[in-house]
Design a protein around this motif. Sequence first.
Motif, PDB file in Angstrom:
ATOM      1  N   SER A   1       0.682  -1.235   0.120  1.00  0.00           N
ATOM      2  CA  SER A   1       0.096   0.059  -0.177  1.00  0.00           C
ATOM      3  C   SER A   1       0.942   1.084   0.190  1.00  0.00           C
ATOM      4  O   SER A   1       1.950   1.434   0.615  1.00  0.00           O
ATOM      5  CB  SER A   1      -0.948  -0.155   1.394  1.00  0.00           C
ATOM      6  OG  SER A   1      -1.619   1.066   1.192  1.00  0.00           O
ATOM      7  N   ALA A   2       0.589   2.227  -0.701  1.00  0.00           N
ATOM      8  CA  ALA A   2       1.364   3.651  -1.045  1.00  0.00           C
ATOM      9  C   ALA A   2       0.652   4.646  -1.417  1.00  0.00           C
ATOM     10  O   ALA A   2      -0.682   4.618  -1.828  1.00  0.00           O
ATOM     11  CB  ALA A   2       2.347   3.097  -2.019  1.00  0.00           C
ATOM     12  N   SER A   3       1.238   5.686  -1.384  1.00  0.00           N
ATOM     13  CA  SER A   3       0.866   6.843  -1.881  1.00  0.00           C
ATOM     14  C   SER A   3       1.184   7.065  -3.282  1.00  0.00           C
ATOM     15  O   SER A   3       2.390   6.921  -3.661  1.00  0.00           O
ATOM     16  CB  SER A   3       1.034   8.037  -1.177  1.00  0.00           C
ATOM     17  OG  SER A   3       0.710   9.455  -1.655  1.00  0.00           O
ATOM     18  N   PHE A   4       0.346   7.935  -4.421  1.00  0.00           N
ATOM     19  CA  PHE A   4       1.031   8.037  -5.543  1.00  0.00           C
ATOM     20  C   PHE A   4       2.280   9.098  -5.317  1.00  0.00           C
ATOM     21  O   PHE A   4       3.055   9.085  -6.294  1.00  0.00           O
ATOM     22  CB  PHE A   4      -0.057   8.810  -6.293  1.00  0.00           C
ATOM     23  CG  PHE A   4       0.615   9.576  -7.559  1.00  0.00           C
ATOM     24  CD1 PHE A   4       0.598   8.706  -8.795  1.00  0.00           C
ATOM     25  CD2 PHE A   4       0.860  10.831  -7.640  1.00  0.00           C
ATOM     26  CE1 PHE A   4       1.389   9.236 -10.004  1.00  0.00           C
ATOM     27  CE2 PHE A   4       1.563  11.336  -8.771  1.00  0.00           C
ATOM     28  CZ  PHE A   4       1.769  10.728  -9.936  1.00  0.00           C
ATOM     29  N   PHE A   5       2.034   9.865  -4.287  1.00  0.00           N
ATOM     30  CA  PHE A   5       3.308  10.865  -4.216  1.00  0.00           C
ATOM     31  C   PHE A   5       4.631  10.407  -3.769  1.00  0.00           C
ATOM     32  O   PHE A   5       5.504  11.097  -3.792  1.00  0.00           O
ATOM     33  CB  PHE A   5       2.823  11.818  -3.141  1.00  0.00           C
ATOM     34  CG  PHE A   5       1.610  12.801  -3.522  1.00  0.00           C
ATOM     35  CD1 PHE A   5       1.757  13.773  -4.568  1.00  0.00           C
ATOM     36  CD2 PHE A   5       0.322  12.413  -3.274  1.00  0.00           C
ATOM     37  CE1 PHE A   5       0.589  14.579  -5.009  1.00  0.00           C
ATOM     38  CE2 PHE A   5      -0.855  13.103  -3.759  1.00  0.00           C
ATOM     39  CZ  PHE A   5      -0.543  14.068  -4.435  1.00  0.00           C
ATOM     40  N   ASP A   6       4.626   9.020  -3.618  1.00  0.00           N
ATOM     41  CA  ASP A   6       5.927   8.575  -3.231  1.00  0.00           C
ATOM     42  C   ASP A   6       6.636   8.269  -4.480  1.00  0.00           C
ATOM     43  O   ASP A   6       7.771   7.972  -4.807  1.00  0.00           O
ATOM     44  CB  ASP A   6       5.381   6.658  -2.877  1.00  0.00           C
ATOM     45  CG  ASP A   6       5.174   6.721  -1.582  1.00  0.00           C
ATOM     46  OD1 ASP A   6       5.125   7.817  -0.734  1.00  0.00           O
ATOM     47  OD2 ASP A   6       4.340   5.913  -1.010  1.00  0.00           O
ATOM     48  N   ILE A   7       6.119   8.666  -5.647  1.00  0.00           N
ATOM     49  CA  ILE A   7       6.851   8.708  -6.946  1.00  0.00           C
ATOM     50  C   ILE A   7       7.844   9.856  -6.929  1.00  0.00           C
ATOM     51  O   ILE A   7       8.856   9.685  -7.461  1.00  0.00           O
ATOM     52  CB  ILE A   7       5.943   8.937  -8.223  1.00  0.00           C
ATOM     53  CG1 ILE A   7       6.468   8.445  -9.647  1.00  0.00           C
ATOM     54  CG2 ILE A   7       5.383  10.363  -8.293  1.00  0.00           C
ATOM     55  CD1 ILE A   7       5.560   8.398 -10.834  1.00  0.00           C
ATOM     56  N   PHE A   8       7.442  10.881  -6.068  1.00  0.00           N
ATOM     57  CA  PHE A   8       8.564  11.749  -6.018  1.00  0.00           C
ATOM     58  C   PHE A   8       9.929  11.183  -5.259  1.00  0.00           C
ATOM     59  O   PHE A   8      10.750  11.983  -5.240  1.00  0.00           O
ATOM     60  CB  PHE A   8       8.014  13.053  -5.487  1.00  0.00           C
ATOM     61  CG  PHE A   8       6.945  13.577  -6.213  1.00  0.00           C
ATOM     62  CD1 PHE A   8       7.422  14.423  -7.427  1.00  0.00           C
ATOM     63  CD2 PHE A   8       5.563  13.459  -6.055  1.00  0.00           C
ATOM     64  CE1 PHE A   8       6.598  15.114  -8.439  1.00  0.00           C
ATOM     65  CE2 PHE A   8       4.831  14.166  -6.901  1.00  0.00           C
ATOM     66  CZ  PHE A   8       5.089  14.723  -8.060  1.00  0.00           C
ATOM     67  N   ASN A   9       9.883  10.068  -4.618  1.00  0.00           N
ATOM     68  CA  ASN A   9      11.190   9.705  -3.640  1.00  0.00           C
ATOM     69  C   ASN A   9      12.104   9.138  -4.531  1.00  0.00           C
ATOM     70  O   ASN A   9      13.275   8.751  -4.157  1.00  0.00           O
ATOM     71  CB  ASN A   9      10.345   8.673  -2.703  1.00  0.00           C
ATOM     72  CG  ASN A   9       9.629   9.230  -1.884  1.00  0.00           C
ATOM     73  OD1 ASN A   9       9.545  10.336  -1.396  1.00  0.00           O
ATOM     74  ND2 ASN A   9       8.621   8.437  -1.342  1.00  0.00           N
ATOM     75  N   GLU A  10      11.689   8.966  -5.912  1.00  0.00           N
ATOM     76  CA  GLU A  10      12.584   8.463  -6.922  1.00  0.00           C
ATOM     77  C   GLU A  10      13.094   9.469  -7.797  1.00  0.00           C
ATOM     78  O   GLU A  10      12.462  10.275  -8.419  1.00  0.00           O
ATOM     79  CB  GLU A  10      12.157   7.315  -7.741  1.00  0.00           C
ATOM     80  CG  GLU A  10      11.632   6.193  -6.828  1.00  0.00           C
ATOM     81  CD  GLU A  10      12.597   5.238  -6.151  1.00  0.00           C
ATOM     82  OE1 GLU A  10      13.925   5.222  -6.908  1.00  0.00           O
ATOM     83  OE2 GLU A  10      12.473   4.619  -5.438  1.00  0.00           O
ATOM     84  N   GLU A  11      14.449   9.615  -8.130  1.00  0.00           N
ATOM     85  CA  GLU A  11      14.815  10.669  -8.822  1.00  0.00           C
ATOM     86  C   GLU A  11      14.431  10.619 -10.252  1.00  0.00           C
ATOM     87  O   GLU A  11      14.058  11.592 -10.960  1.00  0.00           O
ATOM     88  CB  GLU A  11      16.317  10.530  -9.023  1.00  0.00           C
ATOM     89  CG  GLU A  11      17.025  11.620  -9.712  1.00  0.00           C
ATOM     90  CD  GLU A  11      18.559  11.681  -9.567  1.00  0.00           C
ATOM     91  OE1 GLU A  11      19.246  12.389 -10.705  1.00  0.00           O
ATOM     92  OE2 GLU A  11      19.113  10.664  -8.885  1.00  0.00           O
ATOM     93  N   ASP A  12      14.040   9.275 -10.959  1.00  0.00           N
ATOM     94  CA  ASP A  12      13.603   9.003 -12.247  1.00  0.00           C
ATOM     95  C   ASP A  12      11.766   8.903 -12.209  1.00  0.00           C
ATOM     96  O   ASP A  12      11.425   8.643 -13.073  1.00  0.00           O
ATOM     97  CB  ASP A  12      14.203   7.981 -12.724  1.00  0.00           C
ATOM     98  CG  ASP A  12      14.025   6.640 -12.245  1.00  0.00           C
ATOM     99  OD1 ASP A  12      13.281   6.781 -11.107  1.00  0.00           O
ATOM    100  OD2 ASP A  12      14.380   5.490 -12.523  1.00  0.00           O
TER     101      ASP A  12
END
Length: 211
Positions: A13-24
């Motif tokens: 389970s996660a948040s879409f905004f976790d995508i910003f944790n990755e540089e790419d």
Amino acid sequence: MDHPKISEDYLESASFFDIFNEEDYFLHDKTVEGEFVEKQIINHPIIEKTIFEHVTFSECDFDKLELTDVIFKGCDLSNCLLTKASLYRVEFQNCKMIGVNLDKSYFNNVLFKNCLMDLGNINQANLKETSFESSSLKDMSFNENKLKQVFFDDCDLNKMTILSTKLKGMDFSSCRFETIDIEESGIKGLKVNAEQATFLARYFLGIKVSY
């Protein structure tokens, strides 16, 4: 058609905004539920093996979006800019996608089922093994596309614009439209029902059919 290859037992389970944790801007092996994502601008986000449920993407711009083995359930992607997207084994189920822009995108094993896609744009795209099922595509712009094994089943195509697109091998017979903007050169090999054939005869030849 191949379905998304996802093992739900291994998803976190996660948040879409976790995508910003990755540089790419990479999101993978996740489930995202009940979020509101508004006016986000991300260039070339990459999402793999992920399920989105009841997520609203409001006026987002995801240029060159890359999706592999992704499912959207009951999501809202209305007025999102998803130009130049690459979609591999992706399903949209019961989604609201009014005004979505998927111009210049590549589809491979993509399913739209029970989706509302009125006023959407799919132009200059390459669609392979793609199905539109029980969906509304009213007033959609669907021009200059390359189609291979594309299926339309029980869809509303009223006022759809289909120009510079060869429809050979397509089957519209289970679909509905009162009027459609289409080119005579594009309908060769298109399967239609009797009512649709009457419209096309009148549209192109001015023939009046009596019963």
